[in-house]
Motif scaffolding. Sequence first.
Motif, short mmCIF file in Angstrom:
data_model
loop_
_atom_site.label_atom_id
_atom_site.label_comp_id
_atom_site.label_asym_id
_atom_site.label_seq_id
_atom_site.Cartn_x
_atom_site.Cartn_y
_atom_site.Cartn_z
N CYS A 43 7.32 -6.85 7.73
CA CYS A 43 8.52 -6.69 6.91
C CYS A 43 9.27 -8.01 6.80
N ASN B 259 8.17 -2.79 0.37
CA ASN B 259 7.60 -2.47 1.67
C ASN B 259 6.91 -1.12 1.56
N TYR C 26 13.12 -0.61 1.88
CA TYR C 26 14.17 -1.20 2.72
C TYR C 26 15.45 -0.39 2.51
#
Length: 556
Positions: A406, A430, A468
């Motif tokens: 990440c 992500n 996120y």
Amino acid sequence: MLLFLSVPQPRPPGARTRSGAARVVRQRRRQRRRLRGLLRGLRGRAAAGGGRPGRMALCGQAAGAASLPSELIVHIFSFLSPPDRLRASASCSHWRECLFYPALWPQLRICLRVSPAEQPRLEFLMRKCGWFVRELRVEFAAENSLSGGGGPGDGGGGGGADMGTEGEDGEALRLSSRWLEVLRVYLELVLCVLLSIRNNRNLQKFSLFGDVSVVQQQGSLSSTDLSRVDPDCKKIKQIQQLFEEVLSNSRQLKWLSCGFMLEIVTPTSLSSLSNSIANTMEHLSLLDNNIPGNSTLITAVELERFVNLRSLALDFCDFTAEMARVLTDSNHVPLQRLSLLVHNVSVMNKSLDNMPNDEHWKALSRKSSSLRVYLMAFDVKGEDMLKILKPSIPLERVHFDSYITCVSGAIVDLISRQYDKFLTHFILMNDVIDTSGFPDLSDNRNEDPLVLLAWRCTKLTLLAIHGYTVWAHNLIAIARLRGSDLKVLEVTEESIDFDQGELADQDVDPVNNLVEQVSLGLGQPWHAVLDIESLSVFTEPNRHFYREMQSFSEDI
């Protein structure tokens, strides 16, 4: 001074009175009825085979659409869109023959799913247009159903946890066999394209994209499986030779772009280009993260021939300090667009020690004040990104895509501080499996990095986030800071979170309030992304990057 003169129109004979005018109208109606009756009679006589051929030429086949000259049909087709041309060509065989006139198809852009059903269509189209087309752009992609469900543990076909290891192995084998079939068809489609344009000397722009690799729980199914599809590498070698033949036969090529094509381009491919073509080439894109070991698709010595290059797209590990020095030479035109792909596979196999330092980037910016950089990073570690992000890079677009690693808030904060004068596009993706644990970039920070990004980067026009945590009040702040200048704000619904205070307020619906406040800040209607499959930026990052790189390079 303007004079407006009114000239009276002459009246027909017998129309000086109101009754005379009515008489003229009745005469004209009778004439029209007689003419219609005469035409109906002629058509009926022609259908029955009567009448003389000479008289019937005006109302028979010679006056139909099929009798129009080919030049006139082609001129009519030139005003129609490609779908309308195809529909119009179904009227008769003569119109079908005119459909593939070279002047009608200077550009051909094909987007295909890799499946056996597409092969006859592609063969027909390339057989008709491949020998004369001037701009050819072909995109291959595997079926979404292959990269989507069907993996172990999906529960389909009786598969479940009680099946144990044997069930998982069987499912993995089935998935692998399906992908081997995709790769087999993929090779046939690429062969079809290259065979049709091998002798095309009019080709000016040639672009190939083939995203048929996928990351599954069983590992990466990509170029390593080509050995199972083509054990003796005969087809691969034939494709590589055909690609070099296309380059060697070209006489007008100015744009060459090849991305994620699974070893179709080799380190020796560019040597097939003549010096005259290399000297006039304006765009070069070579992106293939499946090149093994330390091999590179282009070297600094080879780049010296491309003196007229205005846009370049490479793997970041292939863009060395020596290349940066070559591009700053006085005999090279100023480079205006540079797209770089940073992939964790390349970083693991190649070294970052040879990449340009900050002084090289300053020299490139001095050579071309209009130079802009587009950077995409796949699963790159934070410490590697800190080495890559030199302060003097004129970074305009950033795209982060992660499956394991990440992006940290420190990286986002660094980007907003160093590239505030250039940054226009920022994409943060992500693709994690567990949606309950999205990372929070603002964790242990006084200010949210995304809000600081919107505050510092005054040219920001696109912001896309998935995977996120984005707090609702921070999203409202971003919309208010950038206002109508932020043309695109894409945030998936599962990425948005609310404070406990917002959820506790019974008088205000937090979701409706968020939509209302963000829409008010942007000055246009806004909604969170409900279906992630509707946006290619989230579901097909390779394809999105390649298409954006194309438009980024064309926008000079």
